[in-house]
Design a protein around this motif. Structure first.
Motif, mmCIF file in Angstrom:
data_model
loop_
_atom_site.group_PDB
_atom_site.id
_atom_site.type_symbol
_atom_site.label_atom_id
_atom_site.label_comp_id
_atom_site.label_asym_id
_atom_site.label_seq_id
_atom_site.Cartn_x
_atom_site.Cartn_y
_atom_site.Cartn_z
ATOM 1 N N GLU A 180 30.229 -16.952 -26.001
ATOM 2 C CA GLU A 180 30.465 -17.513 -24.882
ATOM 3 C C GLU A 180 29.060 -18.357 -24.430
ATOM 4 O OE1 GLU A 180 31.753 -15.108 -21.810
ATOM 5 O OE2 GLU A 180 34.069 -15.023 -22.548
ATOM 6 N N LEU A 181 27.942 -17.590 -24.244
ATOM 7 C CA LEU A 181 26.711 -18.209 -24.091
ATOM 8 C C LEU A 181 26.361 -19.239 -25.213
ATOM 9 C CD1 LEU A 181 24.242 -18.494 -22.172
ATOM 10 C CD2 LEU A 181 23.112 -16.487 -23.484
ATOM 11 N N GLY A 182 26.442 -18.947 -26.535
ATOM 12 C CA GLY A 182 26.178 -19.840 -27.612
ATOM 13 C C GLY A 182 26.826 -21.033 -27.509
ATOM 14 N N ALA A 183 28.341 -20.943 -27.328
ATOM 15 C CA ALA A 183 28.791 -22.105 -27.039
ATOM 16 C C ALA A 183 28.558 -22.956 -25.796
ATOM 17 C CB ALA A 183 30.533 -21.650 -26.888
ATOM 18 N N GLN A 184 28.222 -22.537 -24.794
ATOM 19 C CA GLN A 184 27.693 -23.242 -23.385
ATOM 20 C C GLN A 184 26.616 -23.922 -23.998
ATOM 21 O OE1 GLN A 184 26.974 -20.578 -20.339
ATOM 22 N NE2 GLN A 184 29.270 -19.713 -20.436
ATOM 23 N N PHE A 185 25.625 -23.672 -24.857
ATOM 24 C CA PHE A 185 24.513 -24.029 -25.285
ATOM 25 C C PHE A 185 24.544 -25.188 -26.480
ATOM 26 C CE2 PHE A 185 21.790 -20.987 -22.828
ATOM 27 C CZ PHE A 185 20.614 -21.757 -22.829
ATOM 28 N N ALA A 186 25.483 -25.040 -27.039
ATOM 29 C CA ALA A 186 25.962 -25.962 -28.194
ATOM 30 C C ALA A 186 26.814 -27.055 -27.509
ATOM 31 C CB ALA A 186 26.876 -25.178 -29.055
ATOM 32 N N ASN A 187 27.528 -26.736 -26.584
ATOM 33 C CA ASN A 187 28.164 -27.859 -25.861
ATOM 34 C C ASN A 187 27.167 -28.594 -25.144
ATOM 35 O OD1 ASN A 187 30.383 -29.260 -24.449
ATOM 36 N ND2 ASN A 187 30.152 -28.260 -22.846
ATOM 37 N N ARG A 188 26.197 -28.036 -24.459
ATOM 38 C CA ARG A 188 25.220 -28.747 -23.758
ATOM 39 C C ARG A 188 24.475 -29.576 -24.750
ATOM 40 N NH1 ARG A 188 23.365 -29.213 -18.214
ATOM 41 N NH2 ARG A 188 21.408 -30.555 -18.439
ATOM 42 N N VAL A 265 19.328 -18.856 -32.398
ATOM 43 C CA VAL A 265 20.195 -17.854 -32.614
ATOM 44 C C VAL A 265 20.498 -17.090 -31.367
ATOM 45 C CG1 VAL A 265 20.360 -15.475 -33.893
ATOM 46 C CG2 VAL A 265 19.207 -17.451 -34.919
ATOM 47 N N VAL A 266 21.784 -16.891 -31.126
ATOM 48 C CA VAL A 266 22.143 -16.098 -29.902
ATOM 49 C C VAL A 266 22.890 -14.790 -30.032
ATOM 50 C CG1 VAL A 266 23.513 -16.384 -27.999
ATOM 51 C CG2 VAL A 266 22.749 -18.352 -28.847
ATOM 52 N N MET A 267 22.282 -13.828 -29.691
ATOM 53 C CA MET A 267 23.008 -12.510 -29.913
ATOM 54 C C MET A 267 23.108 -11.550 -28.820
ATOM 55 S SD MET A 267 20.274 -11.436 -33.001
ATOM 56 C CE MET A 267 21.488 -10.043 -33.752
ATOM 57 N N GLY A 268 24.026 -10.678 -28.987
ATOM 58 C CA GLY A 268 24.318 -9.615 -27.927
ATOM 59 C C GLY A 268 23.255 -8.676 -28.075
ATOM 60 N N THR A 269 22.802 -7.690 -26.908
ATOM 61 C CA THR A 269 21.958 -6.610 -27.237
ATOM 62 C C THR A 269 22.526 -5.220 -27.468
ATOM 63 O OG1 THR A 269 22.039 -6.143 -24.921
ATOM 64 C CG2 THR A 269 20.480 -7.779 -25.362
ATOM 65 N N HIS A 270 23.898 -5.180 -27.520
ATOM 66 C CA HIS A 270 24.707 -4.149 -28.219
ATOM 67 C C HIS A 270 25.732 -4.619 -28.978
ATOM 68 C CE1 HIS A 270 22.233 -1.326 -25.953
ATOM 69 N NE2 HIS A 270 22.253 -2.275 -24.692
ATOM 70 N N GLY A 271 26.271 -3.788 -29.705
ATOM 71 C CA GLY A 271 27.412 -4.211 -30.637
ATOM 72 C C GLY A 271 28.212 -2.891 -31.354
ATOM 73 N N ARG A 272 28.973 -3.010 -32.219
ATOM 74 C CA ARG A 272 29.437 -2.051 -33.063
ATOM 75 C C ARG A 272 29.794 -2.532 -34.341
ATOM 76 N NH1 ARG A 272 34.774 -3.039 -33.479
ATOM 77 N NH2 ARG A 272 35.802 -4.119 -31.676
ATOM 78 N N THR A 273 30.200 -1.578 -35.281
ATOM 79 C CA THR A 273 30.901 -2.296 -36.635
ATOM 80 C C THR A 273 32.284 -1.348 -36.615
ATOM 81 O OG1 THR A 273 29.933 -0.372 -37.787
ATOM 82 C CG2 THR A 273 28.636 -2.284 -37.673
ATOM 83 N N GLY A 274 32.858 -1.444 -37.997
ATOM 84 C CA GLY A 274 34.331 -1.009 -37.924
ATOM 85 C C GLY A 274 34.232 0.663 -37.890
ATOM 86 N N LEU A 275 32.888 1.020 -38.210
ATOM 87 C CA LEU A 275 32.612 2.542 -38.078
ATOM 88 C C LEU A 275 31.921 2.884 -36.713
ATOM 89 C CD1 LEU A 275 31.038 3.293 -41.657
ATOM 90 C CD2 LEU A 275 33.356 3.383 -40.840
ATOM 91 N N ASP A 276 32.265 1.897 -35.935
ATOM 92 C CA ASP A 276 31.752 2.255 -34.236
ATOM 93 C C ASP A 276 30.278 2.562 -34.393
ATOM 94 O OD1 ASP A 276 32.420 2.260 -31.630
ATOM 95 O OD2 ASP A 276 32.655 4.388 -31.542
ATOM 96 N N ARG A 277 29.686 1.958 -35.245
ATOM 97 C CA ARG A 277 27.986 2.162 -35.189
ATOM 98 C C ARG A 277 27.613 1.087 -34.369
ATOM 99 N NH1 ARG A 277 25.527 1.206 -39.786
ATOM 100 N NH2 ARG A 277 27.152 -0.351 -40.108
ATOM 101 N N HIS A 278 26.370 1.052 -33.787
ATOM 102 C CA HIS A 278 25.652 -0.069 -32.934
ATOM 103 C C HIS A 278 25.224 -0.793 -34.150
ATOM 104 C CE1 HIS A 278 25.778 1.298 -28.852
ATOM 105 N NE2 HIS A 278 25.352 2.844 -29.391
ATOM 106 N N VAL A 295 15.159 -17.059 -30.302
ATOM 107 C CA VAL A 295 16.587 -15.881 -29.981
ATOM 108 C C VAL A 295 16.896 -15.899 -28.685
ATOM 109 C CG1 VAL A 295 17.280 -13.824 -30.561
ATOM 110 C CG2 VAL A 295 15.807 -15.148 -32.339
ATOM 111 N N LEU A 296 18.133 -16.119 -28.373
ATOM 112 C CA LEU A 296 18.573 -16.130 -26.912
ATOM 113 C C LEU A 296 19.501 -14.826 -27.062
ATOM 114 C CD1 LEU A 296 18.939 -17.225 -23.901
ATOM 115 C CD2 LEU A 296 20.837 -18.395 -24.886
ATOM 116 N N THR A 297 19.199 -13.905 -26.097
ATOM 117 C CA THR A 297 19.919 -12.555 -26.160
ATOM 118 C C THR A 297 20.634 -12.472 -24.610
ATOM 119 O OG1 THR A 297 17.829 -11.581 -25.160
ATOM 120 C CG2 THR A 297 18.315 -11.322 -27.495
ATOM 121 N N THR A 298 21.721 -11.782 -24.857
ATOM 122 C CA THR A 298 22.416 -11.591 -23.507
ATOM 123 C C THR A 298 23.072 -10.117 -23.450
ATOM 124 O OG1 THR A 298 24.319 -12.485 -22.052
ATOM 125 C CG2 THR A 298 24.585 -12.630 -24.325
ATOM 126 N N ARG A 299 23.311 -9.606 -22.043
ATOM 127 C CA ARG A 299 23.948 -8.380 -21.919
ATOM 128 C C ARG A 299 25.350 -8.584 -21.062
ATOM 129 N NH1 ARG A 299 20.376 -5.285 -18.008
ATOM 130 N NH2 ARG A 299 21.756 -3.462 -18.527
#
Length: 305
Positions: A180-188, A265-278, A295-299
């Motif tokens: 969502e944040l990346g989309a806002q910056f790209a749109n801007r 680059v826009v990234m979240g500060t947490h996440g998971r994979t199919g194995l529920d790993r960060h 790099v733009l990060t968001t929580r």
């Protein structure tokens, strides 16, 4: 002027690169840049050295923010300067949370809320020790607003407006906030939004029979990418491209950024994979330290302390 940008600085080359990039953004958005220097008066050695060293740190801080203000004036960007005492990591986060106080040297701001923070990926202490690197990591993981990190190195570049914005995504709600944040910056900026999913090589999986098949992973990632593309469209992105790569997440993110001439680059500060790993949380720091572009990060909102 609706946009307010906070730039913590210690006068290092990396902090200068962050400031210059923040000024580029501010000039486009008609934004106010708040320049903050934290005099690290909590160093144990200062207890023995006395008030003269503390005063020297504050004077150095005033010179640093004054130089920043002069640079902002050359760009015709509104600036507010702040020099405060404290432990840099905690003080910056508290400053973000509370907003600029009325002791501002440039205006009488009362409870300013910042839209995002711009920081160098590395820095130094007033007594010659590097500091912003660890401080940036701390702020990235605790800031209530997005944090934009900028490197100062031969392989680094920071251009604005952003023609191509990359969001690495694993389909998690944490990554969706970055979409969502990346989309806002790209749109801007009228740029292209790139959504990238990486099938990790999963080297630590001991029992291959318990791991999802690559085909299943790819199908899941494609479905998640479709959802993320729809999210991006709702957030304003007009031009969205998707891709799936296999390999080490940081390596594939940086390779894609290089191949597609990504500007942000826009990234979240947490996440998971199919194995529920960060995923995003564990790799974001590595991307920040090596990315040739900001790099733009968001929580997520429900993670805020």
């Amino acid at each position: 002027m609706d946009t307010r940008i906070l730039v913590p600085t210690d006068g290092s080359d990396s902090a200068r690169a962050a400031l210059e990039h923040a000024l580029d953004i501010a000039a486009d958005r008609d934004a106010v840049v708040h320049v903050l220097n934290v005099a690290d008066t909590n160093q144990p050695s200062l207890t023995r050295l006395g008030t003269q060293v503390v005063d020297a740190l504050e004077e150095e801080g005033k010179e640093i923010v004054s130089t920043a203000a002069e640079l902002a004036a050359e760009r015709d960007v509104a600036v507010s300067t702040h020099v405060v005492q404290g432990e840099p990591r905690e003080t910056i986060v508290e400053f973000v949370t509370a907003g600029a106080e009325s002791e501002s040297e440039s205006d009488d701001a009362d409870g300013v809320a910042f839209d995002f923070v711009v920081m160098g990926a590395h820095g130094r202490r007033g007594l010659g020790e590097y500091i912003l690197g660890s401080v940036t990591d701390y702020v990235v993981n605790r800031s209530e607003v997005p944090v934009l990190t900028v490197r100062a190195a031969e392989d680094a570049r920071a251009t604005y407006p952003y023609g191509d914005v990359l969001v690495p995504t694993d389909g998690s709600v944490h990554a969706r906030a970055a979409v969502e944040l990346g989309a806002q910056f790209a749109n801007r900026c009228g740029g292209t939004l790139h959504l990238l999913s990486v099938m990790d090589e999963l080297p630590e999986v001991a029992d291959a029979e318990t791991a999802p098949l690559p085909a299943q992973l790819e199908e899941n990632l494609r479905e998640a990418l479709e959802e993320d593309a729809a999210t991006a469209a709702r957030a304003g992105a007009a031009d969205v491209e998707t891709a799936i790569e296999t390999g080490s997440v940081p390596r594939e993110v940086l390779a894609y950024a290089d191949a597609e001439a990504i500007d942000l680059v826009v990234m979240g500060t947490h996440g998971r994979t199919g194995l529920d790993r960060h995923l995003l949380g564990s790799f974001t720091e590595r991307v920040i330290r090596t990315s040739p572009v900001p790099v733009l990060t968001t929580r997520r909102a429900d993670e805020m302390d």
